[in-house]
Design an enzyme around this catalytic site. Structure first.
Site, PDB file in Angstrom:
ATOM      1  N   GLU A  75      34.405  47.600  36.512  1.00  0.00           N
ATOM      2  CA  GLU A  75      33.025  47.908  36.130  1.00  0.00           C
ATOM      3  C   GLU A  75      32.501  49.109  36.910  1.00  0.00           C
ATOM      4  OE1 GLU A  75      29.592  45.844  38.158  1.00  0.00           O
ATOM      5  OE2 GLU A  75      29.715  44.717  36.296  1.00  0.00           O
ATOM      6  N   GLU A 101      28.895  38.161  45.288  1.00  0.00           N
ATOM      7  CA  GLU A 101      28.457  37.838  43.935  1.00  0.00           C
ATOM      8  C   GLU A 101      29.714  37.721  43.078  1.00  0.00           C
ATOM      9  OE1 GLU A 101      25.278  40.641  43.594  1.00  0.00           O
ATOM     10  OE2 GLU A 101      26.605  42.307  43.129  1.00  0.00           O
ATOM     11  N   LYS A 149      43.979  33.228  23.451  1.00  0.00           N
ATOM     12  CA  LYS A 149      44.712  33.276  24.717  1.00  0.00           C
ATOM     13  C   LYS A 149      46.215  33.136  24.525  1.00  0.00           C
ATOM     14  CE  LYS A 149      44.797  31.311  29.385  1.00  0.00           C
ATOM     15  NZ  LYS A 149      44.119  30.413  30.342  1.00  0.00           N
ATOM     16  N   ASP A 186      34.842  44.398  29.178  1.00  0.00           N
ATOM     17  CA  ASP A 186      33.555  45.072  29.234  1.00  0.00           C
ATOM     18  C   ASP A 186      33.681  46.436  29.912  1.00  0.00           C
ATOM     19  OD1 ASP A 186      30.554  45.150  29.192  1.00  0.00           O
ATOM     20  OD2 ASP A 186      30.828  45.095  31.345  1.00  0.00           O
TER      21      ASP A 186
END
Length: 949
Positions: A367, A356, A585, A539
């Site tokens: 994560e 994935e 960026k 995140d």
């Protein structure tokens, strides 16, 4: 026009010492009707050169008319270039470049016979390939035992001199001729077995590890290894035999510890390996909570133990469910972690055949580490034991936050010139992207204050991807053996899906891949240097800060805040560096930034969009004497990555205040800007649309006419990637809104409530609870938001979302339940609370020995053998003429597939299911145990216990 061709080979013009080994990169830098300019770069792959002569033969009558960086001569078609006096030497691994202008006719094909000092530049020695064929993964042996060893090995430019077999770091066998075999008399334990092939020139490659279990003898097994039972109630664990007995075996279960805990039955009879269930009973005596250890043993078998702890009889169902889930995850037999000394590293999933975002189940992500922290913080709240939380932070800091040795040249970073511009492209066949130093980039306004605050040039942030078992064989900075190994995959714009990625080492020493390692697959330059580079997933770092906030509150309430003060302080430091995710960026000005050359460079904070973008990245030369390093932010921000709770923590909680001069105020502004973004992206239906970018298509392009804007940045329904569309997954809705709902519960933020008041009814209307629960899976978007007006926001009447289908994704269901429970706790919304609780109850209907999971059918696995399709732009793209190898010898070239570059998948025990699908059979079904999902479930149970229990 710029064309680059890598050419090697030819016949040496004269004999020369064998120590000469070289690669030449020939690049046409300019071309016109009758002439051209070109460079030829020598890379020295052998011993140091003191004096050099480069030769080649033009195939089409070309003539050198002007040359530099060397003394040129040409006789007929043969060109000779001798070193200038000031550049006589080329160190081993170093390079030298000559340039020239020339005349040409109708054709201008590149030379193919480069030689240095008469030795053909055949390139560096290619490492051999090797694959372990015996033992097989998951094999179990009982002492005394002899384990057969076997491997296949080849060498494309020589011969295989030997194959060594290892159990961990211990050499256990060597064979010098094919077939490569051996045998091993093992000791008891879990052992990673590898084969290392060495070729006739000394290059070596190590196979992916295969885990085998060696039992001291016939053994009793028990799972889980820890059990919680309410005082006065019952619980269970399973007992089995590791190997089938030749005659019936009687297992006896004995207790040490409190007599308040008993088991039934106390004896079990086994004729095979099937599990049998044992019931633990707790005495309803109201005394102190008891603990006991139950040991299952049988004559001639190694015993197994289970620790049982009583918990308060008033403990809620979900609090107990947390402990049950926690015990399964932490049980060594479950396979969620690999142990390195005293520290644990979580895998992405228990299962290895998994593709994935990570492309292998035994990789891990930042994560996963952030969820590991959350799992242990929740355990600390429930039990008061904060040692596991501290251990999780130590593991994160050691293994996925690069150490000084992994980012050695940050002291060479020039904040006034953070990086050289290279455009992103919507199709992979536009890569490698050309580096363009003529495009102005802005200055980095936070580097100096970060160094002043923390006394270091190094970045304190997680890299997003690790190869935990070193399955691909890159090792650490090219050593081929060290695990975990820093790796990367995605590098080529919005169309690159996981199925089209090419794995590469984060520290590229040119040992694997092509002559320039993997660098020239992604960027085009006149020459390439060995370098390190890391990519941060904001995140995950923001979640780590969020968890530190929760842990600090929970531990402080227990009077134990000082125990984790160090980790909380490090979370503040991580948040300080996380500000790099707030910048464009290339540090260009925010708003109406169109045209790479015309969009002005930013100064001060004018390049700060104050949102959580998709990444930030940093890198530099591996050579500590080289004078460069770089840093970039990202222009694209996805709604699902926003974390207003982390922004609140870093701007309002004293224990999490960053030490830098402007960190706290930046996060205060980020909190407001994130909340505005979420409101701007909310559809008329309630769901949150994709995001925003300051650089259209990653190249500061011109967006379609009428594209709405947010502070001058452009709306993008699917930021960052298109395959599959990035805001199609419902999981991004709940990942982002969980922390928004937690912010609302903890602070009463009215902006968060307004968003949730609209989102929750839409989600509830698309949810079914019960054993066969269904939640949204894929979303489809139409329309666009109104251009943002902070003083008078629009209603987004034309922005709509449709739920395309539903599923039983257990991790997403747990995230969704967290949103509902946090919202209900503050708002009193009865249906949200009832649905959140019902989802958690539904999850408990899908328990197995490893956790909570449901089957899923993977139709996308038909892409394992896709080749690049030029008409659609899909499939793994390798530029014409580019060839290279993975560490195990898998070829990387045009026509490569995801599978051909990762042939080890064929040895996976689950592979036959996929092969059958590729051969025309049905799509395979798997029951996956993703670490993040299992931790999400556990912490959802814990959340309910915290706010309602």
């Amino acid at each position: 026009m710029v064309a680059a061709v890598m050419v090697t080979g030819g016949v040496p013009a004269m004999a020369a010492p064998a120590a000469v080994a070289c690669t030449v990169t020939y690049q046409i830098t300019n071309e016109w009707s009758t002439g051209f300019g070109a460079t030829a770069t020598i890379r020295n792959d052998g011993d140091a050169l003191n004096g050099w002569n480069l030769t080649w033969t033009f195939p089409d009558g070309q003539r050198v008319t002007q040359g530099w960086n060397g003394t040129f001569s040409q006789t007929g078609a043969v060109v000779s270039v001798t070193n200038p006096d000031w550049a006589r030497t080329i160190p081993s691994g170093g390079s030298a470049q000559v340039g020239f202008n020339g005349s040409k006719g109708a054709q201008n094909r590149p030379p193919t016979d480069f030689a240095v000092n008469g030795v053909a530049c055949t390139g560096p020695n290619q490492s051999p390939s090797v694959a372990l064929t015996a033992p097989t993964a998951g094999s179990t042996y009982t002492l005394p035992a002899t384990v057969p060893l076997a491997a296949t090995a080849q060498d494309s430019d020589g011969t295989v001199a030997k194959v060594d077999f290892f159990a961990g770091d211990q050499l256990i066998a060597t064979d010098t001729s094919a077939p490569f075999t051996g045998s091993w008399t093992p000791t008891a334990g879990d052992h990673p077995i590898t084969a290392r092939a060495t070729d006739n020139r000394g290059a070596a490659t190590t196979s992916a590890p295969v885990m085998v279990k060696v039992l001291a003898g016939p053994a009793v097994l028990a799972s889980p290894s820890a059990v919680s039972v309410r005082q006065g109630q019952k619980a269970t664990f399973d007992v089995s035999l590791a190997t089938a007995p030749s005659q019936p075996v009687t297992v006896t279960i004995a207790r040490t510890g409190s007599a308040d805990l008993t088991v039934s039955p106390e004896t079990l009879t086994f004729t095979g390996t099937a599990k049998q269930t044992v019931t633990v009973s707790s005495a309803a005596n109201g005394g102190e909570l008891a603990t006991a250890t139950f040991t299952a043993s049988a004559p001639g078998h190694s015993p197994a133990s289970v620790t049982v702890k009583e918990i308060d009889p008033s403990t809620s169902d979900f609090s107990k469910a947390f402990l049950d889930q926690y015990n399964k995850i932490k049980d060594p037999a479950s396979g969620y972690f690999r142990r390195f000394g005293d520290l644990l590293v979580p895998y992405h999933s228990v299962e290895t055949l998994m593709v994935e975002a990570p492309d292998h189940g035994h990789q891990t992500t930042s994560e996963a580490f952030s969820y590991y922290l959350w799992l242990e913080a929740s355990y600390g709240r429930v039990t008061g034991d904060w040692a596991p939380f501290k251990s999780a932070w130590a593991s994160m800091e050691k293994f996925i936050i690069p150490a000084k040795a992994d980012q050695p040249t940050n002291d060479k970073y020039n904040a006034s010139k953070p990086a050289t511009y290279a455009p992103e492209h919507p199709r992979m066949d536009r890569y490698p992207a050309v580096l363009d130093s003529s495009v102005a980039v802005g200055s980095d306004p936070i580097a100096a204050e970060l160094k002043s605050a923390y006394g270091s040039d190094d970045v304190y942030g997680m890299h997003w991807l690790l190869d935990v078992d070193n399955t691909y064989g890159f090792g650490r900075c090219g050593d081929g053996t060290t695990a975990p190994s820093y790796i990367n995959t995605y590098q080529r714009g919005s169309s690159e899906s996981v199925w089209e990625t090419i794995p590469q080492p984060s520290c590229d020493t040119f040992k694997h891949g092509g002559p320039n390692g993997f660098l020239d697959l992604f960027t085009k330059d006149s020459s390439y240097a060995k370098q390190w580079k890391y990519t941060n997933a904001p995140d995950a770092d923001a979640r780590a800060v969020q968890v530190a906030l929760l842990a600090q509150q929970w531990a402080t309430a227990q009077g134990k805040g000082s125990q984790i003060a160090s980790e909380v302080g490090k979370a503040a430091k991580m948040g300080d560096y996380l500000r790099y995710a707030m910048f464009d960026k290339y540090f260009k000005r925010i708003g109406n930034c169109v045209g790479a050359s015309s969009c002005p460079a930013g100064s001060g904070k004018s390049s700060d969009h104050y949102l959580m973008s998709w990444y930030y990245a940093w890198g530099g030369a591996t050579d500590t004497s080289a004078g460069w390093a770089w840093r970039i932010g990202d222009s694209a921000s996805h709604q699902g990555y926003q974390n207003p709770l982390a922004a609140y923590a870093l701007s309002n909680v004293p224990a999490l205040k960053p030490l830098s001069a402007t960190g706290q105020q930046d996060w205060a502004k980020s909190l407001d800007r994130q909340m505005e973004l979420l409101q701007w992206l909310q559809s008329a239906d309630g769901g949150l649309a994709g995001g925003v970018t300051n650089s259209w298509e990653g190249q500061y392009g011109t967006p379609p006419a009428g594209t709405p804007t947010f502070y001058g940045m452009f709306y993008d329904p699917h930021p960052v990637w298109r395959d599959p569309p990035s805001n199609r997954w419902f999981g991004f809705q709940v990942w982002g809104l969980e922390r928004t709902a937690a912010l609302y519960r903890m602070t009463g933020d009215a902006r968060a409530k307004k968003i949730l008041d609209k989102w929750v009814p839409w989600a509830l209307a698309n949810t079914t609870t019960g054993t066969n629960f269904e939640i949204p899976a894929d979303l489809e978007w139409t329309g666009a938001p109104d251009t943002w007006n902070p003083t008078s926001p629009g209603a987004n009447a034309n922005l709509r979302v449709r739920v395309v289908n539903k599923n039983q994704d257990v991790g997403v269901a747990a995230s969704y339940a967290k949103v509902l429970l946090n919202y209900a706790a503050k708002s009193g919304h009865a249906q949200a609370k009832a649905t959140g609780e019902a989802l958690l109850t539904s999850l408990l209907s899908h328990q197995d020995s490893l956790g909570i999971a449901t089957p899923e059918t993977r139709t996308d696995y038909n892409r394992f053998d896709d080749v690049y399709n030029a008409s659609t732009g899909e499939g793994p793209y390798v530029p014409p003429g580019w060839t290279g190898k993975m560490p195990n010898g898998d070829q990387i070239a045009q026509g490569a597939t995801f599978l051909s570059m990762r042939s080890g998948f064929r040895n996976d025990p689950q592979w036959p299911k996929v092969q059958s699908y590729l051969d025309g059979g049905p799509a395979p079904t798997f029951t996956y145990h993703r670490f993040w999902a299992q931790a999400e479930i556990a912490t959802a149970f814990a959340l309910h216990a915290e706010i309602f229990g």
